[in-house]
Design an enzyme around this catalytic site. Structure first.
Site, short mmCIF file in Angstrom:
data_model
loop_
_atom_site.label_atom_id
_atom_site.label_comp_id
_atom_site.label_asym_id
_atom_site.label_seq_id
_atom_site.Cartn_x
_atom_site.Cartn_y
_atom_site.Cartn_z
N GLU A 1 0.83 -1.20 0.00
CA GLU A 1 0.00 0.00 0.00
C GLU A 1 0.86 1.25 0.00
O GLU A 1 1.97 1.25 0.52
CB GLU A 1 -0.85 0.04 1.28
CG GLU A 1 -1.69 -1.19 1.46
CD GLU A 1 -2.61 -1.13 2.69
OE1 GLU A 1 -3.43 -2.03 2.81
OE2 GLU A 1 -2.49 -0.19 3.49
N CYS B 1 3.50 8.43 1.09
CA CYS B 1 4.07 7.49 2.05
C CYS B 1 4.15 6.14 1.32
O CYS B 1 3.13 5.62 0.89
CB CYS B 1 3.12 7.44 3.25
SG CYS B 1 3.57 6.22 4.46
N CYS C 1 6.72 -6.76 6.99
CA CYS C 1 7.89 -6.20 7.67
C CYS C 1 8.37 -7.22 8.68
O CYS C 1 7.57 -7.92 9.30
CB CYS C 1 7.51 -4.89 8.37
SG CYS C 1 8.92 -4.06 9.17
N CYS D 1 7.27 -4.75 15.43
CA CYS D 1 6.87 -3.81 16.48
C CYS D 1 5.41 -4.11 16.84
O CYS D 1 4.55 -4.12 15.95
CB CYS D 1 7.02 -2.36 16.00
SG CYS D 1 8.72 -1.97 15.51
N CYS E 1 2.28 -2.01 15.58
CA CYS E 1 2.18 -1.67 14.16
C CYS E 1 1.53 -2.83 13.41
O CYS E 1 1.94 -3.98 13.56
CB CYS E 1 3.59 -1.41 13.61
SG CYS E 1 3.65 -1.22 11.82
N CYS F 1 -0.29 5.98 9.72
CA CYS F 1 0.94 5.29 10.12
C CYS F 1 0.63 4.04 10.93
O CYS F 1 -0.15 4.07 11.88
CB CYS F 1 1.76 6.22 11.03
SG CYS F 1 3.10 7.00 10.17
N1 SAH Z 1 10.16 0.63 9.40
C1 SAH Z 1 10.13 2.06 9.41
C2 SAH Z 1 8.89 2.63 8.75
C3 SAH Z 1 7.67 2.20 9.50
S1 SAH Z 1 6.22 3.18 9.53
C4 SAH Z 1 10.21 2.57 10.83
O1 SAH Z 1 9.94 1.80 11.74
O2 SAH Z 1 10.56 3.71 11.02
C5 SAH Z 1 6.63 4.78 9.98
C6 SAH Z 1 6.36 5.20 11.42
O3 SAH Z 1 5.06 4.85 11.88
C7 SAH Z 1 7.34 4.55 12.37
O4 SAH Z 1 7.81 5.54 13.24
C8 SAH Z 1 6.46 3.58 13.10
O5 SAH Z 1 6.97 3.23 14.35
C9 SAH Z 1 5.17 4.36 13.19
N2 SAH Z 1 4.02 3.55 13.53
C10 SAH Z 1 3.86 2.22 13.36
N3 SAH Z 1 2.67 1.82 13.84
C11 SAH Z 1 2.06 2.92 14.31
C12 SAH Z 1 0.79 3.15 14.90
N4 SAH Z 1 -0.06 2.16 15.09
N5 SAH Z 1 0.49 4.41 15.25
C13 SAH Z 1 1.35 5.42 15.05
N6 SAH Z 1 2.56 5.28 14.47
C14 SAH Z 1 2.92 4.03 14.12
#
Ligand code: SAH
Length: 405
Positions: free
Chosen positions: A139, A152, A159, A163, A166, A397
């Site tokens: 996406e 984005c 991934c 985390c 996420c 995000c």
């Molecule tokens: N792998 C990269 C890109 C991931 S997405 C990274 O971790 O930086 C980009 C951002 O969104 C990251 O900071 C991630 O931690 C954040 N993110 C992931 N899940 C989220 C959520 N449920 N709410 C808010 N931010 C989130």
């Protein structure tokens, strides 16, 4: 402000079942990662077909010649793809009819098949779901603001960084995307803009993608070569690439320290964003499992080296999770750790957590968020709360899970 540390509970069985039911495609029928489990090596799968955008201008010439055509055709194809944003042979009247189909089939194969497009925020936010050649889903989200357009993008299907807050992290890693698949998302967005399919924006504002953030699916630095290749395609001047400014591109990472250092050495003036989410190892080990390899201090040091060498101010991403990482003392500790490296090198982007399906976590209370920001600012750390766009289309995000099959 409480100092207690709630423990992380894995998602419920019901949410596990719901997610695997949605992941109906063969490439996604994979067990969810166990708590804290990391995966760097993407499963081996058939490579996507080679595409012009995988190659630099010299390689394109060589590829065209290897197909038995004149070398200058490479530049014509590049102009069609990167400048005119077309990929159908009918629109390439400067190429002899007899060879158009062949060149396009060999060098401009369709890599991203649109599956679904969803709009939010009165049409100014558009989430696109694409199917890749092997059925994997990815996406990207296009956001139009009065003076800029941000996309984005995803760099991996799924991934491996796991985390727990996420949605993509819960899906596990399907595979790395190729350079052309990554940059193709930006080309598709540029097409939507050119065809007037994105609402909003000030009258007469330029309809170009001005910003790219690697904040969709995947950990781009775990797919380093393809991601940096895609960045080169974005910043190479037309017709070799999209001619964007590197300053408008943000690489976001969980903190893969060696890859951050490698990126530092590329000498591309990108913005680097570090997803910190906790200033202490105890909590970060749980929220960002890679922390068990590279600690908070090591990640912040690598971010600081990036600033030292490139002069580009680094962003610290901090998803504010209610009762989890939003305590005042954590804001103070974060500010103190950043200031210990120096001043003026960093800013913090708190972002209210976007809840994901099956998760018990939610965003911090507004008052708690304000206090968190206030404490950072009191320590002299520039802090801006990031706006969340597209949460009602699961386009915000951390919500990209490609659960559309
Ligand atoms: N792998 C990269 C890109 C991931 S997405 C990274 O971790 O930086 C980009 C951002 O969104 C990251 O900071 C991630 O931690 C954040 N993110 C992931 N899940 C989220 C959520 N449920 N709410 C808010 N931010 C989130």
């Amino acid at each position: 402000m409480s100092d207690h540390e709630p423990t992380i509970t894995p998602p419920s069985e019901a949410s596990l079942a719901a997610t695997s039911a949605q992941a109906a495609l063969p490439t996604q029928a994979r067990p969810r990662p166990k708590r804290g489990e990391l995966s760097f090596a993407a499963p081996r799968v058939g490579k996507p077909p080679q595409h012009l955008a995988d190659l630099d201008p010299d390689e394109r010439r060589t590829a065209v010649e290897a197909l038995g055509h004149k070398g200058f055709r490479a530049r014509q194809l590049s102009t069609h793809y990167f400048e005119r944003l077309v990929e159908s042979p009918q629109e390439m009247s400067d190429l002899p009819k007899a060879i158009r189909e062949d060149l396009v089939a060999r060098l401009l194969p369709r890599l991203l098949t649109p599956v679904r497009t969803l709009e939010a925020d009165k049409g100014t936010t558009i989430k696109s779901v694409y199917r890749l050649h092997d059925g994997a889903l990815i996406e990207s989200v296009l956001m139009r603001y009065p003076k800029r357009v941000t996309i984005c993008i995803s760099s991996q299907a799924g991934c491996g960084m796991n985390c727990p807050f996420c949605a993509t992290g819960q899906e596990g890693l399907t595979r790395n995307m190729s350079t052309a698949e990554i940059v193709g998302q930006v080309v598709q967005a540029a097409r939507l803009l050119r065809h007037g399919e994105v609402a909003g924006g000030a009258e007469g504002s330029p309809l170009r993608v001005s910003n790219v953030v690697f904040m969709g699916m995947g950990e781009a630095l775990a797919n380093y070569n393809a991601a940096v290749g895609a960045i080169r395609r974005m910043i190479d001047p037309a017709p070799d690439g999209l001619g964007m400014s590197a300053r408008g591109i943000t690489m976001s990472t969980v903190g893969l320290v060696p890859a951050m250092d490698k990126l530092t050495k590329e000498g591309i003036p990108l913005t680097l964003a570090l997803s910190l989410h906790a200033p202490d190892d105890k909590l970060r080990d749980e929220l960002v499992p890679i922390n068990t390899r590279w600690s908070v201090d090591e990640a912040i040091d690598a971010a600081y080296r990036y600033f030292e060498v490139t002069g580009r101010r680094v962003s610290i991403e901090y998803a504010l999770i209610r009762g989890m990482n939003d305590q005042g003392w954590r804001a103070d500790l974060l500010g103190t750790k950043l200031n210990a490296r120096g001043r003026g090198w960093v800013h913090v982007n708190p972002i209210p957590l976007n809840p994901t399906p099956g998760s018990r976590w939610t965003a911090s209370e507004p008052g708690v968020e304000r206090e968190f920001v206030r404490r950072l600012r009191a320590l002299g750390v520039p802090t801006t709360v990031r706006d969340t766009r597209g949460s009602d289309i699961d386009g915000a995000c951390g919500q990209l899970a490609a659960a559309t099959a």
